[in-house]
Design a protein around this motif. Sequence first.
Motif, short mmCIF file in Angstrom:
data_model
loop_
_atom_site.label_atom_id
_atom_site.label_comp_id
_atom_site.label_asym_id
_atom_site.label_seq_id
_atom_site.Cartn_x
_atom_site.Cartn_y
_atom_site.Cartn_z
N SER A 129 0.84 -1.21 0.00
CA SER A 129 0.00 0.00 0.00
C SER A 129 0.87 1.25 0.00
CB SER A 129 -0.93 -0.01 1.20
OG SER A 129 -0.21 -0.05 2.42
N LYS A 130 1.96 1.24 0.82
CA LYS A 130 2.86 2.40 0.83
C LYS A 130 3.59 2.53 -0.51
CE LYS A 130 3.73 2.64 5.81
NZ LYS A 130 4.73 2.53 6.89
N ASP A 174 2.49 1.60 -3.38
CA ASP A 174 1.51 2.13 -4.33
C ASP A 174 1.36 3.64 -4.17
OD1 ASP A 174 0.47 0.24 -6.19
OD2 ASP A 174 -0.47 -0.83 -4.53
N LEU A 175 1.31 4.10 -2.90
CA LEU A 175 1.15 5.52 -2.63
C LEU A 175 2.35 6.32 -3.16
CD1 LEU A 175 -0.30 7.91 -1.33
CD2 LEU A 175 0.84 7.34 0.83
N ILE A 176 3.55 5.83 -2.89
CA ILE A 176 4.75 6.54 -3.34
C ILE A 176 4.85 6.49 -4.87
CG2 ILE A 176 7.27 6.63 -3.22
CD1 ILE A 176 7.05 5.46 -0.39
N LEU A 210 2.34 6.38 -6.88
CA LEU A 210 1.33 7.35 -7.33
C LEU A 210 1.89 8.77 -7.27
CD1 LEU A 210 -1.51 8.20 -8.18
CD2 LEU A 210 -2.17 8.15 -5.75
N ILE A 211 2.60 9.08 -6.18
CA ILE A 211 3.23 10.41 -6.05
C ILE A 211 4.22 10.61 -7.20
CG2 ILE A 211 4.78 11.82 -4.66
CD1 ILE A 211 3.46 10.51 -2.17
N ALA A 233 5.09 -2.37 -5.45
CA ALA A 233 3.68 -2.00 -5.41
C ALA A 233 2.82 -3.14 -5.91
CB ALA A 233 3.44 -0.75 -6.25
#
Length: 657
Positions: free
Chosen positions: A233-234, A236-238, A240-241, A281
Amino acid sequence: MSSVKDTIPRRDYQSELDGIRALALIIVLIYHTGFELFSGGYLGVDVFFVLSGYLITNIVISQFDNKKFDYADFFERRARRIFPALYIVLLVSTIPAWFLLVPPDMVSFVNSQSSAAAFLSNIFFWRESNYFDTSSELKPLLHTWSLGVEFQFYLIYPIYIGLAYRLFPKYIFQTTAFLFLMSLALSHWGAMVKPTPNYYLLPTRAWELLYGALVALWHIKHRDRKDFTISKSKADLITLIGLLLVITPVFYFTTETPFPSAYALIPTTGTALIIIFSKHASIFYKVLTLKPLTYLGLVSYSAYLWHQPIYAFIRQLEDYLSGIGVWVAAFFSTIILASLTYHLIENPFRSRSKISTRSFYSTTATALVGLFGFSIFTNTTNGFENRFHLPENLQAQYELPTSDNGWCFYSIDTNRELPLGAAGTQCSIGKKQGFEYQGLLVGDSTAGHFEPFWDEVGEQINAKISSITTNWCYPSLTDNFTWSKDTPAFDQCLFNRQYVKEHAKDFDFIVLSGLWMQLKSENRLSEVDELLNYLIKDLNKKVIIMAQAPMFDRVSILKSIYMQHNPKIIDKDIDAQEINKNFNLLADNNTNLYFITREELFADNSQDIPKLTREGLPYSLDGIHLSIYGSVKAAETFLGNHRQSNLEKFISEQIIN
């Protein structure tokens, strides 16, 4: 089956990287269609640079770690990867160029072609960039500048790594980071002070490749660490950033954004984050490794090579090809050609079992010699002028009047052998002996293009006119400039303006000419007003302002010269017409100011401004400037309508304070 040594190793293949390549390619392809929403799409190239730095570092470091690095082998692998597809595109592009490019553009094309073949096109396009240059969107091989940067990096980088392994093996990351920071600082400074070389040259682009190198070095250092864990999840978030950092500037950056500079840290950092975290991710790894994306990434090099020639030649045919459907077809044609090139050219040439080293180099050498030979022959025939039928007596007159062909315009930016300073102020036109009046022509190239006009008119009104003109040096007394200040034209411009301050009082009249439309768009017309006040109110001088000539589409002008097409006036000419009208009104209300209108220059007993002379040829040289021929014809129109009597009366009348 070929051995591991015979082909580029794929055991460390990271499919998500091809997904990133595909993203960068899509950005570039859409941007170059002229889609305004993608105003910052040029940064797709920066994404490619980071990826290249990352991949090449992995290759070089792994070979040095295993004590198997061989520079000749490394060079051959890079050459097999890059040369064949490039040379095919260069050769095939010659076919439409032959039919579509007029002689001046054909000469530029073959020179860029041979430069690209030698991976020096970044230097070529840096040197070619000037005010008289072809629009970038019409240059079929402009995109090859990035290949020049990459290949030059490939030649130097392994040498640096080899020295680092011998001298400071424990500090390779730190020294690479130092080089990264030095190049970034130079790039940021260059974006403000020397934007043209900053854009094209390796020293100010190296940091983007070194950014990828730093990511690779960090990966290599931590690949065996067990404590480097991150949840999906982290990750994926990074990721995405990272994607947002790459994609967002595409919509907000413009050609006015200083680039590359610290601004480029946004998309390059986004690329670095995607490289580092996308493999950990879940969602975005699946997206980036979708088969269509990874395939597009695999063919991205060939697609990048094909897209610019296809797009540029379509623009050469814009009279016949236009609309969104054309660009959709161009997009998919690029992908189809890329796929064919990848399978039929790229892959076979990467295998030593299919094409031996000797065969590869002999084929490459033959192509290189052929391209250089074609370039030399094209230059000696002036772009194969015999393809067209310009009357022989007009050939030499279809040039801009410059100091190189007997006139005064001091084109110091295109002829770097011209000395800076006083030599640019010592040329005169008109009546050289027995003259009654002395005039001074001041301005940029659009003042210089009126030299043949004033040579003819000066003879008729008994005036000797000194011409103080150089590139981009619009009429002003400031140190402002409409081009990069890293050109010698800027220094010459400052000298010219100082000359005007010191010597304007010695002349009976001053003639001002400039690209008025551009000055309006850049809010610089107030500087012209200040100069007028200085000349008229402070020095009590008569001032003549020249109308800006009609502005045409460059391609249509060149085709009207060589192919008898009807030239098209561009939409921006409306602004020029408005400014001309304002100058005319200003002159009507000031007895010490005279405005020479377009009608006086180009209209023969008519209020309509003709696009062509009586011989059916354009006055314009390139859409902005008059040719020698056009300027002479403007003088004939002016004198034929007896306008010189009003002009001489204006010059001879007593100054009214």
